[in-house]
Design an enzyme around this catalytic site. Structure first.
Site, PDB file in Angstrom:
ATOM      1  N   HIS B 444      40.561  75.479  62.730  1.00 57.42           N
ATOM      2  CA  HIS B 444      40.805  76.818  63.071  1.00 57.42           C
ATOM      3  C   HIS B 444      41.222  76.899  64.574  1.00 57.42           C
ATOM      4  O   HIS B 444      42.276  77.346  65.174  1.00 57.42           O
ATOM      5  CB  HIS B 444      39.286  77.416  62.291  1.00 57.42           C
ATOM      6  CG  HIS B 444      39.420  78.881  63.146  1.00 57.42           C
ATOM      7  ND1 HIS B 444      39.010  79.429  64.583  1.00 57.42           N
ATOM      8  CD2 HIS B 444      40.444  79.494  62.168  1.00 57.42           C
ATOM      9  CE1 HIS B 444      39.084  80.532  64.544  1.00 57.42           C
ATOM     10  NE2 HIS B 444      39.859  80.715  63.416  1.00 57.42           N
ATOM     11  N   GLU B 747      52.549  74.906  49.206  1.00 56.66           N
ATOM     12  CA  GLU B 747      51.462  73.749  49.441  1.00 56.66           C
ATOM     13  C   GLU B 747      50.417  73.814  48.650  1.00 56.66           C
ATOM     14  O   GLU B 747      49.528  72.646  49.220  1.00 56.66           O
ATOM     15  CB  GLU B 747      50.559  74.783  50.675  1.00 56.66           C
ATOM     16  CG  GLU B 747      49.966  76.278  50.088  1.00 56.66           C
ATOM     17  CD  GLU B 747      49.905  77.006  51.366  1.00 56.66           C
ATOM     18  OE1 GLU B 747      48.747  76.738  51.800  1.00 56.66           O
ATOM     19  OE2 GLU B 747      49.661  78.460  50.755  1.00 56.66           O
ATOM     20  N   CYS B 833      57.039  75.334  57.482  1.00 51.29           N
ATOM     21  CA  CYS B 833      56.248  75.880  58.333  1.00 51.29           C
ATOM     22  C   CYS B 833      54.195  75.404  58.969  1.00 51.29           C
ATOM     23  O   CYS B 833      53.666  76.444  59.084  1.00 51.29           O
ATOM     24  CB  CYS B 833      56.259  77.777  57.613  1.00 51.29           C
ATOM     25  SG  CYS B 833      55.499  77.802  55.568  1.00 51.29           S
TER      26      CYS B 833
END
Lengths: 879, 879
Positions: B444, B747, B833
């Site tokens: 993160h 994904e 992306c």
């Protein structure tokens, strides 16, 4: 049934009348895919000589035309009606002796009671929308609903909400709708077409869709328009009646007439109250005393003989003549089905293959476990997902500790808790049954309970436990105290009040015969997932071909062992870790010795021809190490004290090991690569145990070591080297030779894609379809429970992919792996050891891909054996 | 260099002498793949006319023969030596004027200083194993090591441990080994062969393997045997010297002579101490004053012109004649490389394409961010993984709260904490830089910091924070108090003591020129991942083609918004949830308006020809809802109090939402399907914002809505319906028309496999390679940090798949998806992306698969633009 040019093959004449008019039928028999299961059963009965009324069928292929509305198609229906009128000599809407019809859905898959048929279509409709002759209210409503939906070009869902909004008498509301649409003026032919369209709309509506999806049923449906074999002029002295009749007892399968009989005789009892039929071989008065009785029995025998499974025949008797108007499969218990099938096959009326084809393997679940006495009174405490079948009674306990405490005191315990983790395994062992509030069908509790063949219910998410007050709070606010008596029904997912009586399964007799036939037919070997000697005993008793998955982590969590495991985890150096592992070695070796020994004994199917033990595949340690540490601060400080270590250090190590996504963390071979000494210890235990058992029993052992969670070929190469070195060392130490195999669990998408490289250094692949499904979907099985029900109900997923293999996604990866694996290594053994190993659709997939074996929970192995036989039959490899 | 039949093409003559003997060379130029980078550079220099000594090269293809040992091959080496002796007129082992050779590895990829060359081979060796003429000790050891390894048929690793065990003088130990093997009696030809074999063994040993893997270098290596251009009879008045010389300053790229010079002149200074050369255009005394100087300069110019990148030339001067003995690439700063390349291209000496090919895109990272002044004194506090480049100074803070508090007081803060979660985002905004003790390069903190272009270091796992005493404890026990000054170097992964001076990046001049050339050449569009208006500004300033990923969750965690988000999560009914979402709508709309407006302005590359805004792809809410709730019991009770709700209820809801594997949980479109009102609000905010900006700016907006984590086509269909309905409503309300696109983030492996069905209802696919990698490997990016370093170092994974796309596994899934997607929908736009969008190898992959765009963090877009231009050149689409 001949294809008729006029109807472009979409409207098929039906029953006897047409033969009279046109001579012998042409063409082959239509399939259930064309005319639906109901239509097909009646057609078969008619062909065999049973009396079936005339009519026509709108084939499943024509249903879209009905939705679109086509003039040409309308004309075709009119032509079919005209033919029917000419064959029967009656006319729709005739005021004296009308041609009455019954319009019913005929889906490809039986879906009983989905939508009732509309009866009495063809009766004259008066201006005020009352129907003659008077129909039962429910039939009249159905008729008017069908008409209204079609007239207003709505689905019946829309119509229902319009009627619901009216909040009044349904019939009055419908009449208002119909009057507004001018339906009162319609000729009977238009009404018939509207009812047909209405039934078609019922098939498309959401309620039917949900039923269909829930039942895994086909989307195809035909519509059958059948003459009602009634007469407005029946003589008083002729029997008129209706009812249902089957030739076998649905409960136990014995030959016996069972059904019900409703007299329409003038002066008979209230025609709304049917009389039961339950006699061994004879019909009741007044039927049995007349020729009608013989004709009806004969008609039932003919229809049953013509159809592949026993039927419940719907009949009407008109003017003394019996007519068969329906022949749906007898909703018999699986025990009854097996008895009927085996009896018929033994008497030579069907083949053994037919007998095997008749039984739905999934239904075997019903007889493989204890179940609650069907007569017992059921008062529900809570409902969840049925995660592991069987039934058990005991007292409620709301924590692992409490469960163990009560079990030690000799109580049977029903453990109910939020969720379980590996450290609760001793409590799971102690409990008679378990229910968790969280988790899905493949959560920890569910998987472990299935492995232990212990009844289990999961995901009872409406419940709460008040741990302070020690009560379970039901969704309705009702409270149940810890210690109260309860019974858990793993088959239905219910926990019930009180200790209800249960019945043991019977696995001998007809069941054993059927299994023997299945074993003779099947190609796939069926192994069991068995983690402990006790699991292995169960598997052995049920007669498996080996053990396909022995998970070693369950051997680590026993109270006697977990201390050494924790010492190993908390060790600062490799040397300390090895010292802790030294303590585990003899314990692991003893576990494996027992398992190998059990698999060296002859099983239910008799000894192997050679002197080689049935194979045992042992998966090296898989879960992340933190699963073996306590989960709470309190537990960690207890552990630190017990081990004479600082709380700080123990907590720090636990934090270091903690993971955000344990399922995607440092587990499986990743841990093996980081701490090879763990796998080395396990390999040594396996090899030494194999040599011991071989020496003791004289039966050759070839243990199979399975490496979990491989994603790169180098992981496998590194670990193979280590394991081969251990084998070489053991051979040298004991001056003994032995064989073993090293393979991988294929459970990451990458392993499937890189199967060529992996197969070059593997002896076997075993698909871990639980994890492969998790990773292919990006969906954790532990977290899926919450959304899966919703997704399946809404049709987002066609089925729960953790229960029924996702052939489009996961299955494609498996096919890629099989293809590449076999190309790189022609001798590769291929199996499947996920929960899907007991799922018949998955087994069919494995048969088609020429797998060598499937492996599942011991109690699912009979299901797998039967499904494997069916798959072999379907594939044409056997038959 | 002609292929010689005698040597079967595996031993290639080299340098000038052979021409004299044999006339013009035949055949094409050998490649670095055949003769290694060092051999290739010298060969090119020789062909261009530079003086390069004679010799021969054992090609990379022959290296396995050396390991096996082949008599035939030995003969071929002897023939090559004989040819060399005849060409030079000297003989190996000659006591007076021996033919001395230098034996060096020539790997395909430059690996400086991997293994030093062995010099002086050919000198006569006496019985006592002393070598004549005396060599430097290090050379003598190398010579003897090579000989010994070969003689004993060992790798040099094995040899090293034998010598280490001896624990004595290395040379003495080697001599003992050699004496035992009888090497003292060897003729010089045998010694040469042994040295060659020894060098080959050095290439195979573990140290070299590790270096090679770490550098991502080729496995191929040739061996070069070069005449040492020395003379035992050099005259006193001739200059004899050696040194290194380059024509450009490695720091700034300006034209200037830089190097070092070591005189071997009798009476010169200590020959061990080289004199630096650093002059603008002239050589120092005594070189500059002689003809040697001119000849040397000329040789350097010729060699540089012949080679694709600037070189550092190694030379020797013997008897007044310069010889070039090496020409390795100048280890210049990227700024210097750009200046040199642009200058040469502008002067027409190379093409613009050549200039683009010369620069390694990854090295642009060095100049795109602030960096610590290279002169500053670095005292390390801690070392972790470099997660986001740049440098910043400030005071240490060990919690999000402390960081925010200090930032409010105007301090620059370096936040150091165990890990971060979405609720720490305001602290990350407040801090100047961040370091986490846990997590990998895609944790993160790392992802958010890169998005914010904020320096970040992660996985500094040796550190501990003592929160009670508020100190950071380093692995060596050193302590650093909260509030102490420090500097974080995101480029190297270090935190350093004190506030060190930093330098700003320069993005104009030669850099801007190079980027312009790259933009002209590339085919792939390059978009930025930008979550906030401030990110969008950065991207705009750098000149991107649009925004490929605008993550909306980062818009939810701002303090001003999180309350409404939490109200929405805690809502009991859909109505309450909608009420809370109503409050979020204007805030979201305002965010999107700003982003759309920024993308409507002309960017660095000038305005678009039309009047359409650059595209913005907005990903609908992705993370599981529990990420927006406090993580601690305390936080939850604070929240309950703030919201006037019972602690019990809030805690219960938080527990309900908690997940075992959040990455595989109820996130992405699964949440969208469960609570469609969230996506509906977001869609409305997007459409309304687009209309507003279009009205204000006159620039047409076509927003792209991206649905995350799709695994089944029905998910997409359900959500499309909802979003289309919102668009229709907005169109109706505002009586305005607008276009938009709906696509998916690919994904999950299943989305890739089901791409045909998904493409039929998508306008675009954008590969989310982070999650796709996680799921393909079954490895969480948050948990990978711990094992990734170990795995990469040990070569288990060739590279970190979260940094460099795994083309074999993940890449195959992408190729499947592209192929099936395009087959089903020829107009499908395809992008990427994930974090990989800024990785040159991934960009080459995307170019080859004809992607439309890649999207990456704003500061990586220049890297992507350059890499895209190189990929277009390599693919032959441009050039």
């Amino acid at each position: 049934m001949a294809k008729d040019q006029d109807f472009a093959g979409l409207i098929l004449p039906f029953g006897g009348a047409f033969d009279a008019g046109r001579g012998v039928r042409e063409g082959g028999e239509p399939s259930p895919r064309e005319i639906g299961a109901k239509g097909w059963a009646l057609d078969r009965a008619y062909r065999a000589g049973a009396p079936v009324p005339d009519g026509f069928i709108i084939s499943a292929a024509a249903l879209p035309l009905l939705a679109q509305g086509s003039d040409e198609f309308d004309h075709q229906i009119e032509a079919a009606v005209a033919a029917l009128e000419s064959a029967t000599g009656r006319r729709l809407g005739d005021a004296v002796d009308p041609l009455l019809t019954v319009v019913a859905l005929s889906p490809e898959t039986w879906l009983p009671d989905l939508t009732p048929p509309v009866r009495g279509v063809g009766a004259p409709v008066l201006d005020d929308l009352f129907v003659l002759p008077p129909l039962a209210l429910i039939d009249e409503i159905e008729l008017l609903r069908g008409v209204a939906a079609s007239a207003l070009n709505q689905t019946t869902d829309d119509l229902d909400s319009a009627i619901d909004d009216a909040e009044g008498d349904e019939l009055a509301a419908l009449r208002a709708v119909l009057a507004k649409a001018g339906v009162g003026d319609w000729p009977p032919g238009k009404t018939l077409k509207a009812v047909i369209a209405g039934q078609a709309a019922r098939w498309r509506d959401k309620r039917a869709q949900r039923r269909r999806v829930a039942a895994g049923a086909s989307e195809r449906c035909a519509i059958i328009v059948q003459t009602a074999p009634c007469s407005s002029a029946s003589a008083d002295d002729k029997i008129s009646a209706s009812g249902r009749l089957s030739l076998h007892d649905a409960e136990d399968g014995r030959r016996r007439l069972v059904g019900e009989w409703r007299s329409h005789q003038r002066g008979a009892e209230d025609p709304a109250r049917p009389s039961p039929i339950r006699f061994d071989g004879a019909l009741p008065e007044p039927v049995a005393t007349s020729a009608v009785g013989d004709a009806l029995l004969e008609a039932c025998e003919v229809a049953n003989a013509a159809l592949p499974t026993p039927r419940e025949i719907s009949f009407v008797v008109v003017d003394g003549a019996p007519w068969i108007v329906g022949a749906r499969p007898l909703r018999a218990s699986v025990a009854a089905q097996i008895k009927i099938a085996v009896t018929l096959a033994e008497s030579g009326r069907i083949t053994q293959a037919d007998a095997i084809r008749r039984i739905d393997p999934r239904r075997l679940e019903d007889i493989l476990h204890r179940r609650i006495d069907p007569e017992a009174q059921r008062i529900l405490i809570a409902q969840g997902l049925p995660a592991s079948p069987g039934a058990a009674s005991g007292v409620l306990a709301f924590s692992a500790e409490e469960a163990e405490k009560r079990a030690v005191n000799g109580e049977n315990v029903i453990l109910i808790c939020e969720e379980t983790s590996p450290e609760d395994v001793h409590a799971l062992h102690a409990a008679a049954a378990v229910m968790t509030l969280r988790g899905g069908l493949t959560s920890h509790a569910a998987v472990v309970a299935r492995g232990m063949a212990k009844p289990c219910v999961v995901g009872a998410s409406g419940l709460r436990i008040d741990h302070r007050r020690r009560v379970l709070i039901a969704p309705d606010g009702g409270e149940h105290a810890e210690g109260a008596a309860a019974t858990l029904d793993g088959a239905s997912g219910a926990v019930l009040q009180g200790a209800l009586p249960t019945k043991a399964p019977e696995l001998t007799g007809d069941f054993a015969t059927l299994m023997r036939w299945a074993d003779d037919l099947r190609q796939l070997r069926v192994r069991a997932n068995a983690d402990t000697p006790s699991d292995a005993e169960t598997a052995q008793r049920l007669g498996v071909d080996g053990i396909g998955l022995c998970r070693t982590e369950h051997m680590f969590v026993d109270k006697s062992r977990v201390t050494a495991v924790r010492e190993m985890i908390l060790a600062d150096t490799e040397a300390d870790r090895r010292a802790a592992l030294e303590k585990l070695l003899p314990i692991q070796r003893a576990d494996f010795e027992k398992v190998f020994e059990i698999m060296s004994r002859p099983n239910a199917k008799g000894a192997k021809s050679g002197s080689e033990a049935r194979p045992v595949t042992i998966r090296l340690l898989d879960p992340p190490l933190h699963e073996f540490l306590p989960q709470t601060a309190r537990g960690l400080s207890d552990l630190a004290r017990a081990m004479g270590q600082s709380i700080d250090k123990v907590t720090r190590r636990a934090n270091e090991l903690r993971e955000f996504n344990p399922m995607l963390g440092k587990r499986g071979c990743r841990m093996g690569v980081a701490y090879p000494e763990i796998y080395e210890m396990q390999a040594r235990a396996i090899f030494e145990a194999a040599l011991q058992v071989e020496a003791r029993t004289g039966v050759t052992q070839k243990p199979e070591l399975m490496i979990p969670l491989v994603s790169a070929v180098r992981e496998l190469e590194l670990l193979r080297e280590k394991l081969d070195a251990v084998a070489a060392a053991v051979r040298e130490e004991q001056s003994a030779s032995f064989e073993y195999q090293i393979g991988i669990m294929v459970e990451t998408p990458r392993a499937a894609l890189r199967a060529d490289a992996l197969a070059a250094v593997s002896t076997f692949f075993s698909f871990g379809t639980n994890d492969l499904t998790q990773m292919t979907y990006g969906l954790s099985r532990d977290d899926a429970g919450r959304l899966m029900r919703d997704y399946v109900e809404r049709g987002v997923f066609e089925a729960d992919p953790f229960q029924s293999l996702d052939q489009e996604g996961v299955g494609e990866l498996m096919q890629i792996a099989v293809e590449r694996g076999r190309a790189a290594n022609a001798n590769l053994t291929i199996g499947l050891c996920g929960e899907h190993g007991g799922d018949p659709a998955t087994i069919a997939f494995c048969e088609a891909a020429a797998f060598d074996y499937v492996s599942c929970s011991p109690f699912r192995t009979p299901i797998a054996r039967l499904a494997a036989a069916q798959a072999a039959l379907a594939s044409g490899r056997r038959g």
